[in-house]
Design an enzyme around this catalytic site. Sequence first.
Site, PDB file in Angstrom:
ATOM      1  N   ASP A   1      -7.104  -1.771 -16.787  1.00 17.82           N
ATOM      2  CA  ASP A   1      -6.411  -0.523 -16.456  1.00 17.82           C
ATOM      3  C   ASP A   1      -5.027  -0.480 -17.106  1.00 17.82           C
ATOM      4  O   ASP A   1      -4.059  -0.060 -16.487  1.00 17.82           O
ATOM      5  CB  ASP A   1      -6.298  -0.362 -14.939  1.00 17.82           C
ATOM      6  CG  ASP A   1      -5.894   1.060 -14.535  1.00 17.82           C
ATOM      7  OD1 ASP A   1      -6.225   2.011 -15.274  1.00 17.82           O
ATOM      8  OD2 ASP A   1      -5.245   1.222 -13.488  1.00 17.82           O
TER       9      ASP A   1
ATOM     10  N   VAL B   1       2.156   2.036  -2.697  1.00 18.08           N
ATOM     11  CA  VAL B   1       3.141   0.971  -2.914  1.00 18.08           C
ATOM     12  C   VAL B   1       4.406   1.294  -2.128  1.00 18.08           C
ATOM     13  O   VAL B   1       4.918   2.421  -2.182  1.00 18.08           O
ATOM     14  CB  VAL B   1       3.487   0.812  -4.403  1.00 18.08           C
ATOM     15  CG1 VAL B   1       4.558  -0.265  -4.587  1.00 18.08           C
ATOM     16  CG2 VAL B   1       2.235   0.452  -5.199  1.00 18.08           C
TER      17      VAL B   1
ATOM     18  N   LYS C   1       1.922  -3.527  -1.937  1.00 22.41           N
ATOM     19  CA  LYS C   1       0.834  -2.593  -2.225  1.00 22.41           C
ATOM     20  C   LYS C   1      -0.213  -2.687  -1.124  1.00 22.41           C
ATOM     21  O   LYS C   1      -0.759  -3.766  -0.850  1.00 22.41           O
ATOM     22  CB  LYS C   1       0.200  -2.900  -3.577  1.00 22.41           C
ATOM     23  CG  LYS C   1      -0.865  -1.886  -3.979  1.00 22.41           C
ATOM     24  CD  LYS C   1      -1.256  -2.050  -5.443  1.00 22.41           C
ATOM     25  CE  LYS C   1      -2.187  -0.940  -5.875  1.00 22.41           C
ATOM     26  NZ  LYS C   1      -2.529  -1.030  -7.312  1.00 22.41           N
TER      27      LYS C   1
ATOM     28  N   GLY D   1      -4.838   6.292  -6.719  1.00 27.31           N
ATOM     29  CA  GLY D   1      -6.219   6.217  -6.275  1.00 27.31           C
ATOM     30  C   GLY D   1      -6.584   4.901  -5.615  1.00 27.31           C
ATOM     31  O   GLY D   1      -7.522   4.841  -4.820  1.00 27.31           O
ATOM     32  N   MET D   2      -5.863   3.818  -5.947  1.00 24.64           N
ATOM     33  CA  MET D   2      -6.209   2.508  -5.401  1.00 24.64           C
ATOM     34  C   MET D   2      -5.354   2.107  -4.213  1.00 24.64           C
ATOM     35  O   MET D   2      -5.602   1.077  -3.603  1.00 24.64           O
ATOM     36  CB  MET D   2      -6.083   1.444  -6.493  1.00 24.64           C
ATOM     37  CG  MET D   2      -7.036   1.635  -7.661  1.00 24.64           C
ATOM     38  SD  MET D   2      -8.774   1.557  -7.163  1.00 24.64           S
ATOM     39  CE  MET D   2      -8.899  -0.156  -6.664  1.00 24.64           C
TER      40      MET D   2
END
Length: 358
Positions: free
Chosen positions: A147, A35, A50, A31-32
């Site tokens: 997280d 990579v 990333k 979701g972010m």
Amino acid sequence: MSQAAPESEDALIGRVIEGRYAVLERLAAGGMGVVYKAEQRPLGRAVALKILEIQKTPNAAASFGQRFFLEASAAAKLAHPNTIVVHDYGKTDDGLYFIAMEHLDGGTLAQRLRKQGPLSPAEAIHVALQVVSSLRDAHAQGLVHRDLKPGNVMFAPRGGDPLFVKVLDFGLVKMVGEGRENLGLTQSGVMMGSPRYMSPEQVKAAPVDARTDIYSLGAVLYHVLTGAPPFASGSAYEAMNAHVNSPPPPFRATRPDCVAGPQLEALVMRCLEKDPAARFQSMDEVMTALRGCEAEAGASGSGSYLGSAHSRSGSQPEASSPGLAPPSQPSSQPDAPASTGTYQKTVRFDAPELEPPP
């Protein structure tokens, strides 16, 4: 992160980012962001690159950019044996935000759990002590991870230790004590954290601190010892609701053959308290309690313990740990002060060889 899309569909494969990172292959996506494995030129060093996703609106992009440089700068200053190394970060001329990190290929804790099932209690303690040490260092610098999950713990075997781990993805870190103006940078409609491991205060969008990571650590340890997170069934929304309103089930309700002893289960349940004030108050306290569980788990500070009879059978020797009691008998005694420094242990292992990530 999920499996990567076919490389033929990825326009970044073959591109050189900022004249120094040649993108070789796509490793994972989430979701972010995405990579990639890349080569840092002219060093010829393999790195994990990333590329972060941002919302395609001017206000969101501006907020993201401010937060990215603030948080990437903080994460890059972390220097701990069990924390992934951030080599570089920046923004390209065409608006790509990137973080270049050390490349690890030992696979994640999530992958190991899927392939091999739960860790033994001794193995779980060994891994947890390293994670705690990493997070303690971050907390000492005013950073909260927010997280922590099995996918953000990666094996990096070294020095005869196949269960040496590093904590990844400090890209969601929060600076404790931020001013109101900086707090606003994180409020762009994106919930920070992973639903199966998220603390109640994160679900409620309440203020977070180091105890938020302690809750997530408890959720990770629950998964490591039972083979499933504390609220594994139902939707992500149902899991988040359970974090706020439902007690975690006892270990053996999730896995009847779980061999973790009552002392270690009590530790996990204390981490998973809904009220932050009822949890351990620091990673120092967690480290002390984990060390107090080593005898019960069949672990020893001076010899071979992974794969020992105690750690793989239901046999649990008598032991005690400051501030802990079986789940049905919560303790009010404070934890003894923990020693400072990096967690280190010289051990011999008979654990199975780690498989490469799929």
